[in-house]
Motif scaffolding. Structure first.
Motif, PDB file in Angstrom:
ATOM      1  N   ARG A 231     -33.257  19.070  -3.804  1.00  0.00           N
ATOM      2  CA  ARG A 231     -31.907  18.833  -4.331  1.00  0.00           C
ATOM      3  C   ARG A 231     -31.574  17.361  -4.142  1.00  0.00           C
ATOM      4  N   VAL A 232     -31.491  16.618  -5.247  1.00  0.00           N
ATOM      5  CA  VAL A 232     -31.350  15.155  -5.191  1.00  0.00           C
ATOM      6  C   VAL A 232     -30.091  14.716  -5.931  1.00  0.00           C
TER       7      VAL A 232
ATOM      8  N   TYR B 106     -21.459  13.704   4.814  1.00  0.00           N
ATOM      9  CA  TYR B 106     -20.771  15.001   4.811  1.00  0.00           C
ATOM     10  C   TYR B 106     -21.508  16.012   3.935  1.00  0.00           C
ATOM     11  N   ASN B 107     -22.123  15.539   2.827  1.00  0.00           N
ATOM     12  CA  ASN B 107     -22.781  16.432   1.869  1.00  0.00           C
ATOM     13  C   ASN B 107     -24.299  16.468   2.020  1.00  0.00           C
ATOM     14  N   LEU B 108     -24.803  15.922   3.119  1.00  0.00           N
ATOM     15  CA  LEU B 108     -26.244  15.900   3.355  1.00  0.00           C
ATOM     16  C   LEU B 108     -26.651  17.131   4.144  1.00  0.00           C
ATOM     17  N   ASN B 109     -27.689  17.821   3.681  1.00  0.00           N
ATOM     18  CA  ASN B 109     -28.196  18.990   4.391  1.00  0.00           C
ATOM     19  C   ASN B 109     -28.644  18.629   5.802  1.00  0.00           C
ATOM     20  N   GLY B 110     -28.781  19.637   6.643  1.00  0.00           N
ATOM     21  CA  GLY B 110     -29.160  19.418   8.036  1.00  0.00           C
ATOM     22  C   GLY B 110     -30.432  18.632   8.220  1.00  0.00           C
ATOM     23  N   ASN B 111     -31.393  18.812   7.333  1.00  0.00           N
ATOM     24  CA  ASN B 111     -32.627  18.028   7.362  1.00  0.00           C
ATOM     25  C   ASN B 111     -32.672  17.171   6.106  1.00  0.00           C
ATOM     26  N   GLY B 112     -31.725  16.258   5.990  1.00  0.00           N
ATOM     27  CA  GLY B 112     -31.570  15.482   4.762  1.00  0.00           C
ATOM     28  C   GLY B 112     -32.053  14.057   4.864  1.00  0.00           C
ATOM     29  N   LYS B 113     -31.995  13.389   3.721  1.00  0.00           N
ATOM     30  CA  LYS B 113     -32.502  12.018   3.628  1.00  0.00           C
ATOM     31  C   LYS B 113     -31.571  11.186   2.747  1.00  0.00           C
ATOM     32  N   LEU B 114     -31.347   9.951   3.164  1.00  0.00           N
ATOM     33  CA  LEU B 114     -30.593   8.981   2.380  1.00  0.00           C
ATOM     34  C   LEU B 114     -31.492   7.785   2.111  1.00  0.00           C
ATOM     35  N   VAL B 115     -31.614   7.399   0.832  1.00  0.00           N
ATOM     36  CA  VAL B 115     -32.419   6.236   0.457  1.00  0.00           C
ATOM     37  C   VAL B 115     -31.516   5.252  -0.286  1.00  0.00           C
ATOM     38  N   ILE B 116     -31.420   4.034   0.233  1.00  0.00           N
ATOM     39  CA  ILE B 116     -30.634   2.978  -0.407  1.00  0.00           C
ATOM     40  C   ILE B 116     -31.556   1.802  -0.685  1.00  0.00           C
TER      41      ILE B 116
ATOM     42  N   GLU C 112     -14.870  10.948  -5.865  1.00  0.00           N
ATOM     43  CA  GLU C 112     -13.880  11.690  -6.648  1.00  0.00           C
ATOM     44  C   GLU C 112     -14.415  13.024  -7.155  1.00  0.00           C
ATOM     45  N   ILE C 113     -15.715  13.263  -6.969  1.00  0.00           N
ATOM     46  CA  ILE C 113     -16.361  14.448  -7.521  1.00  0.00           C
ATOM     47  C   ILE C 113     -16.674  15.425  -6.391  1.00  0.00           C
ATOM     48  N   LYS C 114     -16.335  16.687  -6.602  1.00  0.00           N
ATOM     49  CA  LYS C 114     -16.650  17.708  -5.597  1.00  0.00           C
ATOM     50  C   LYS C 114     -18.135  18.025  -5.680  1.00  0.00           C
ATOM     51  N   LEU C 115     -18.856  17.719  -4.610  1.00  0.00           N
ATOM     52  CA  LEU C 115     -20.311  17.854  -4.609  1.00  0.00           C
ATOM     53  C   LEU C 115     -20.768  18.974  -3.688  1.00  0.00           C
ATOM     54  N   PRO C 116     -21.874  19.622  -4.042  1.00  0.00           N
ATOM     55  CA  PRO C 116     -22.499  20.575  -3.120  1.00  0.00           C
ATOM     56  C   PRO C 116     -23.352  19.818  -2.097  1.00  0.00           C
ATOM     57  N   GLN C 117     -24.095  20.529  -1.289  1.00  0.00           N
ATOM     58  CA  GLN C 117     -24.999  19.917  -0.326  1.00  0.00           C
ATOM     59  C   GLN C 117     -26.293  19.491  -1.032  1.00  0.00           C
ATOM     60  N   PHE C 118     -26.877  18.384  -0.563  1.00  0.00           N
ATOM     61  CA  PHE C 118     -28.125  17.887  -1.135  1.00  0.00           C
ATOM     62  C   PHE C 118     -29.136  17.600  -0.028  1.00  0.00           C
ATOM     63  N   ASP C 119     -30.418  17.708  -0.398  1.00  0.00           N
ATOM     64  CA  ASP C 119     -31.497  17.315   0.517  1.00  0.00           C
ATOM     65  C   ASP C 119     -31.597  15.800   0.609  1.00  0.00           C
ATOM     66  N   CYS C 120     -31.190  15.124  -0.480  1.00  0.00           N
ATOM     67  CA  CYS C 120     -31.396  13.686  -0.538  1.00  0.00           C
ATOM     68  C   CYS C 120     -30.344  13.019  -1.419  1.00  0.00           C
ATOM     69  N   PHE C 121     -29.889  11.855  -0.980  1.00  0.00           N
ATOM     70  CA  PHE C 121     -29.045  10.985  -1.788  1.00  0.00           C
ATOM     71  C   PHE C 121     -29.785   9.678  -2.030  1.00  0.00           C
ATOM     72  N   VAL C 122     -29.728   9.192  -3.273  1.00  0.00           N
ATOM     73  CA  VAL C 122     -30.336   7.913  -3.635  1.00  0.00           C
ATOM     74  C   VAL C 122     -29.235   6.981  -4.140  1.00  0.00           C
ATOM     75  N   ILE C 123     -29.202   5.756  -3.607  1.00  0.00           N
ATOM     76  CA  ILE C 123     -28.286   4.721  -4.091  1.00  0.00           C
ATOM     77  C   ILE C 123     -29.134   3.488  -4.375  1.00  0.00           C
TER      78      ILE C 123
END
Length: 199
Positions: free
Chosen positions: A35-36, A122-132, A90-101
């Protein structure tokens, strides 16, 4: 940030964020995520690459440029692919495995960066990843923030993860590389940061 993107007249498919090497690197960094959420996606290059590797992936692309979103919807219309116009806060988001910026954060003010990071965590899953990912230098000489940004981001995310056990390491050479990438992995009460300088 909205003023900057409203002024963009070129089609999103022609914009510089179609850099194949960077998109490939991001794809490799988030391999295995199901989920990305891609913030400021610009074009469908990353979505297409991820779909090719994993057709069942749930992908959400957000961009404040309505032209980009309209073009993306025409190009990719599948049940597991979604595109939205607006600020991610501004957008209501579900949980994700990963966010990319990718190549967006230098357009943001300090307040926008803080709000974005808060929403991501807040919307990152318990074993999630953020890539910037962003440029090391501001080639248009608008500011000198580019090399400072990754360290600012690390301190901001620490505010939201202060109860976590944190580790951080840095690889690469800021003097010769074109981009920096922050990869943050969160699991249970631990968070690890990798600051990497890449071509």
């Amino acid at each position: 940030m909205k003023d900057i993107c409203d002024d963009i007249k070129t089609h999103c498919s022609k914009r510089s964020d179609a850099d194949v090497d960077v998109i490939t690197r991001i794809s490799n960094l988030i391999k295995g995520c199901q989920r990305v959420c891609d913030i400021g996606f610009g074009n469908t290059a990353l979505a297409e690459m991820l779909l090719k590797e994993c057709p069942s992936i749930f992908y959400c692309g957000i961009d404040i440029n309505g032209i980009c979103v309209d073009e993306a919807k025409k190009k990719l219309s599948k049940g597991n692919i979604h595109f939205y116009t607006g600020e991610m806060t501004e957008i209501k988001l579900p949980q994700f495995d990963c966010f990319v910026i990718s190549r967006v954060i230098h357009h943001m003010t300090a307040t926008e960066i803080e709000a974005t990071l808060r929403t991501v965590i807040y919307n990152l899953n318990g074993n999630g990843k953020l890539v910037i990912v962003d440029s090391i230098r501001d080639f248009s000489n608008r500011s000198n923030r580019y090399l400072y940004l990754p360290f600012y981001i690390l301190t901001q995310t620490y505010k939201f993860l202060s109860s976590y056990e944190l580790t951080c390491r840095c690889v690469g050479n800021a003097a010769i590389n074109k981009y920096w990438a922050i990869v943050m992995d969160v699991s249970e009460n631990r968070a690890s940061y990798l600051l990497e300088f890449i071509d």
